[in-house]
Design a protein around this motif. Structure first.
Motif, PDB file in Angstrom:
ATOM      1  N   GLY A  73      -4.295 -11.162  -4.948  1.00  0.00           N
ATOM      2  CA  GLY A  73      -3.179 -10.297  -5.276  1.00  0.00           C
ATOM      3  C   GLY A  73      -3.631  -9.253  -6.280  1.00  0.00           C
ATOM      4  N   ILE A  74      -3.349  -7.988  -6.009  1.00  0.00           N
ATOM      5  CA  ILE A  74      -3.900  -6.915  -6.827  1.00  0.00           C
ATOM      6  C   ILE A  74      -3.011  -5.682  -6.705  1.00  0.00           C
ATOM      7  N   ILE A  75      -3.094  -4.789  -7.698  1.00  0.00           N
ATOM      8  CA  ILE A  75      -2.283  -3.578  -7.716  1.00  0.00           C
ATOM      9  C   ILE A  75      -3.161  -2.392  -7.344  1.00  0.00           C
ATOM     10  N   ARG A  76      -2.577  -1.421  -6.678  1.00  0.00           N
ATOM     11  CA  ARG A  76      -3.311  -0.215  -6.309  1.00  0.00           C
ATOM     12  C   ARG A  76      -3.778   0.533  -7.554  1.00  0.00           C
ATOM     13  N   GLU A  77      -4.822   1.317  -7.408  1.00  0.00           N
ATOM     14  CA  GLU A  77      -5.292   2.207  -8.455  1.00  0.00           C
ATOM     15  C   GLU A  77      -4.319   3.379  -8.601  1.00  0.00           C
ATOM     16  N   MET A  78      -3.940   3.717  -9.833  1.00  0.00           N
ATOM     17  CA  MET A  78      -2.943   4.748 -10.079  1.00  0.00           C
ATOM     18  C   MET A  78      -3.548   6.072 -10.529  1.00  0.00           C
ATOM     19  N   GLN A  79      -4.817   6.258 -10.280  1.00  0.00           N
ATOM     20  CA  GLN A  79      -5.477   7.544 -10.484  1.00  0.00           C
ATOM     21  C   GLN A  79      -6.275   7.876  -9.226  1.00  0.00           C
ATOM     22  N   PRO A  80      -6.602   9.145  -9.020  1.00  0.00           N
ATOM     23  CA  PRO A  80      -7.375   9.512  -7.828  1.00  0.00           C
ATOM     24  C   PRO A  80      -8.867   9.255  -7.975  1.00  0.00           C
ATOM     25  N   VAL A  81      -9.216   8.180  -8.679  1.00  0.00           N
ATOM     26  CA  VAL A  81     -10.631   7.888  -8.901  1.00  0.00           C
ATOM     27  C   VAL A  81     -11.367   7.670  -7.588  1.00  0.00           C
ATOM     28  N   TYR A  82     -10.725   6.998  -6.608  1.00  0.00           N
ATOM     29  CA  TYR A  82     -11.415   6.735  -5.350  1.00  0.00           C
ATOM     30  C   TYR A  82     -11.295   7.898  -4.369  1.00  0.00           C
ATOM     31  N   ARG A  83     -10.364   8.784  -4.605  1.00  0.00           N
ATOM     32  CA  ARG A  83     -10.393  10.066  -3.894  1.00  0.00           C
ATOM     33  C   ARG A  83     -11.698  10.791  -4.236  1.00  0.00           C
ATOM     34  N   HIS A  84     -12.102  10.662  -5.484  1.00  0.00           N
ATOM     35  CA  HIS A  84     -13.323  11.286  -5.969  1.00  0.00           C
ATOM     36  C   HIS A  84     -14.569  10.506  -5.541  1.00  0.00           C
ATOM     37  N   THR A  85     -14.538   9.196  -5.719  1.00  0.00           N
ATOM     38  CA  THR A  85     -15.726   8.382  -5.464  1.00  0.00           C
ATOM     39  C   THR A  85     -16.122   8.376  -3.991  1.00  0.00           C
ATOM     40  N   PHE A  86     -15.140   8.421  -3.106  1.00  0.00           N
ATOM     41  CA  PHE A  86     -15.413   8.425  -1.671  1.00  0.00           C
ATOM     42  C   PHE A  86     -15.531   9.853  -1.120  1.00  0.00           C
ATOM     43  N   TRP A  87     -15.892  10.805  -1.957  1.00  0.00           N
ATOM     44  CA  TRP A  87     -15.862  12.204  -1.546  1.00  0.00           C
ATOM     45  C   TRP A  87     -16.720  12.489  -0.311  1.00  0.00           C
ATOM     46  N   GLN A  88     -17.905  11.866  -0.238  1.00  0.00           N
ATOM     47  CA  GLN A  88     -18.783  12.165   0.893  1.00  0.00           C
ATOM     48  C   GLN A  88     -18.211  11.606   2.191  1.00  0.00           C
ATOM     49  N   TYR A  89     -17.714  10.364   2.130  1.00  0.00           N
ATOM     50  CA  TYR A  89     -17.114   9.776   3.330  1.00  0.00           C
ATOM     51  C   TYR A  89     -15.900  10.594   3.761  1.00  0.00           C
ATOM     52  N   LEU A 106      -4.981   4.952   1.269  1.00  0.00           N
ATOM     53  CA  LEU A 106      -5.716   3.811   0.718  1.00  0.00           C
ATOM     54  C   LEU A 106      -6.331   4.242  -0.607  1.00  0.00           C
ATOM     55  N   PRO A 107      -5.562   4.162  -1.715  1.00  0.00           N
ATOM     56  CA  PRO A 107      -6.043   4.680  -2.998  1.00  0.00           C
ATOM     57  C   PRO A 107      -7.031   3.783  -3.711  1.00  0.00           C
ATOM     58  N   GLY A 108      -7.267   2.567  -3.188  1.00  0.00           N
ATOM     59  CA  GLY A 108      -8.125   1.621  -3.877  1.00  0.00           C
ATOM     60  C   GLY A 108      -7.327   0.728  -4.802  1.00  0.00           C
ATOM     61  N   PHE A 155     -13.824  -4.910  -4.608  1.00  0.00           N
ATOM     62  CA  PHE A 155     -12.559  -5.196  -3.934  1.00  0.00           C
ATOM     63  C   PHE A 155     -12.001  -3.957  -3.249  1.00  0.00           C
ATOM     64  N   THR A 156     -12.143  -2.812  -3.893  1.00  0.00           N
ATOM     65  CA  THR A 156     -11.675  -1.567  -3.272  1.00  0.00           C
ATOM     66  C   THR A 156     -12.408  -1.304  -1.975  1.00  0.00           C
ATOM     67  N   MET A 157     -13.717  -1.460  -1.979  1.00  0.00           N
ATOM     68  CA  MET A 157     -14.500  -1.151  -0.792  1.00  0.00           C
ATOM     69  C   MET A 157     -14.170  -2.087   0.360  1.00  0.00           C
ATOM     70  N   ILE A 158     -14.118  -3.396   0.090  1.00  0.00           N
ATOM     71  CA  ILE A 158     -13.818  -4.311   1.194  1.00  0.00           C
ATOM     72  C   ILE A 158     -12.363  -4.167   1.627  1.00  0.00           C
ATOM     73  N   GLY A 159     -11.493  -3.704   0.708  1.00  0.00           N
ATOM     74  CA  GLY A 159     -10.102  -3.484   1.074  1.00  0.00           C
ATOM     75  C   GLY A 159      -9.920  -2.339   2.046  1.00  0.00           C
ATOM     76  N   MET A 160     -10.823  -1.360   2.038  1.00  0.00           N
ATOM     77  CA  MET A 160     -10.766  -0.282   3.008  1.00  0.00           C
ATOM     78  C   MET A 160     -10.982  -0.809   4.418  1.00  0.00           C
ATOM     79  N   GLU A 161     -11.798  -1.840   4.522  1.00  0.00           N
ATOM     80  CA  GLU A 161     -12.164  -2.401   5.821  1.00  0.00           C
ATOM     81  C   GLU A 161     -11.315  -3.611   6.197  1.00  0.00           C
ATOM     82  N   HIS A 162     -10.910  -4.393   5.193  1.00  0.00           N
ATOM     83  CA  HIS A 162     -10.202  -5.653   5.451  1.00  0.00           C
ATOM     84  C   HIS A 162      -8.973  -5.791   4.545  1.00  0.00           C
ATOM     85  N   PRO A 163      -7.966  -4.951   4.733  1.00  0.00           N
ATOM     86  CA  PRO A 163      -6.784  -5.015   3.866  1.00  0.00           C
ATOM     87  C   PRO A 163      -6.014  -6.324   3.975  1.00  0.00           C
TER      88      PRO A 163
END
Length: 214
Positions: A73-89, A106-108, A155-163
């Motif tokens: 059980g986890i809460i979404r990220e409330m900043q666009p940090v993963y918008r930035h981190t996944f920039w290349q993808y 999928l904000p992470g 957790f963010t990365m695997i959550g993109m693939e296995h929510p």
């Protein structure tokens, strides 16, 4: 104890090749293997920069709301940090929801407050496969991902693939207060990530943010 420590070292070394960590120790990866401690069945993991506005025992009731297959059980990220981190993808996949804000994106995740169903983690073949460094490396390569926040990035990365492995807690259980990304290039989209409707049970003063007195 020896077997547990050895297993932790194997996973830690595999992850450190893929994630840059702010921390001077590998503590932030220890959570990935808490499920190996068989005397424990459930854990609530909490950061230190929190302020509670309710009895923390109420958080345990959220375990009962886990859907089948969810182990964390986890809460979404409330900043666009993963918008930035996944920039290349995101550049290579312009239609992706990766890094996009809620409710459809999928904000992470933010790992400041987490519920860990250790029994479920032990029983989940999928989760245990994802702990293998070779499988982590495949996902990191697919998403062009190199993080810096330890377990949260994993957790963010695997959550993109296995929510389905995750239960999304109400945002009020980890009301993150950091506004760093608003002031560093993402002011136009910041509120799409930052908003949190409903009661606040826990304030999270991440980024050394001041916490309200109420």
């Amino acid at each position: 104890k020896t077997k547990l420590f050895f297993f932790f070292l194997v996973i830690k070394d595999g992850l450190k090749k893929l994630f840059v960590v702010y921390y001077t120790t590998s503590f932030k990866f220890l959570v990935l293997n808490n499920c190996k401690v068989r005397s424990l069945t459930h854990i609530v993991q909490l950061d230190l920069d929190l302020k509670y506005r309710t009895n923390i025992r109420n958080l345990f009731q959220e375990f009962d709301r886990f859907p089948p297959g969810a182990v964390i059980g986890i809460i979404r990220e409330m900043q666009p940090v993963y918008r930035h981190t996944f920039w290349q993808y995101r550049k290579e996949n312009p239609q992706t929801k990766v890094g996009e804000p809620p409710p459809d994106g999928l904000p992470g995740f933010n790992s400041g407050v987490m519920l860990l169903d250790l029994q479920g983690m032990r029983a989940s073949a999928l989760y245990n496969q994802l702990l293998e460094p070779s499988n982590v490396a495949k996902l990191a390569d697919k998403y062009r991902f190199r993080g810096h926040l330890g377990d949260q990035d994993f957790f963010t990365m695997i959550g993109m693939e296995h929510p389905n492995l995750f239960y999304s807690l109400p945002c009020g259980w980890n009301r993150q207060l950091c506004t760093w990304w608003r002031d560093h290039g993402y002011a136009d989209v910041f509120q799409l990530y930052y908003r949190c409707e409903g009661p606040v049970y826990i304030y999270h003063g991440n980024c050394n943010s001041p916490i309200p007195d109420d």
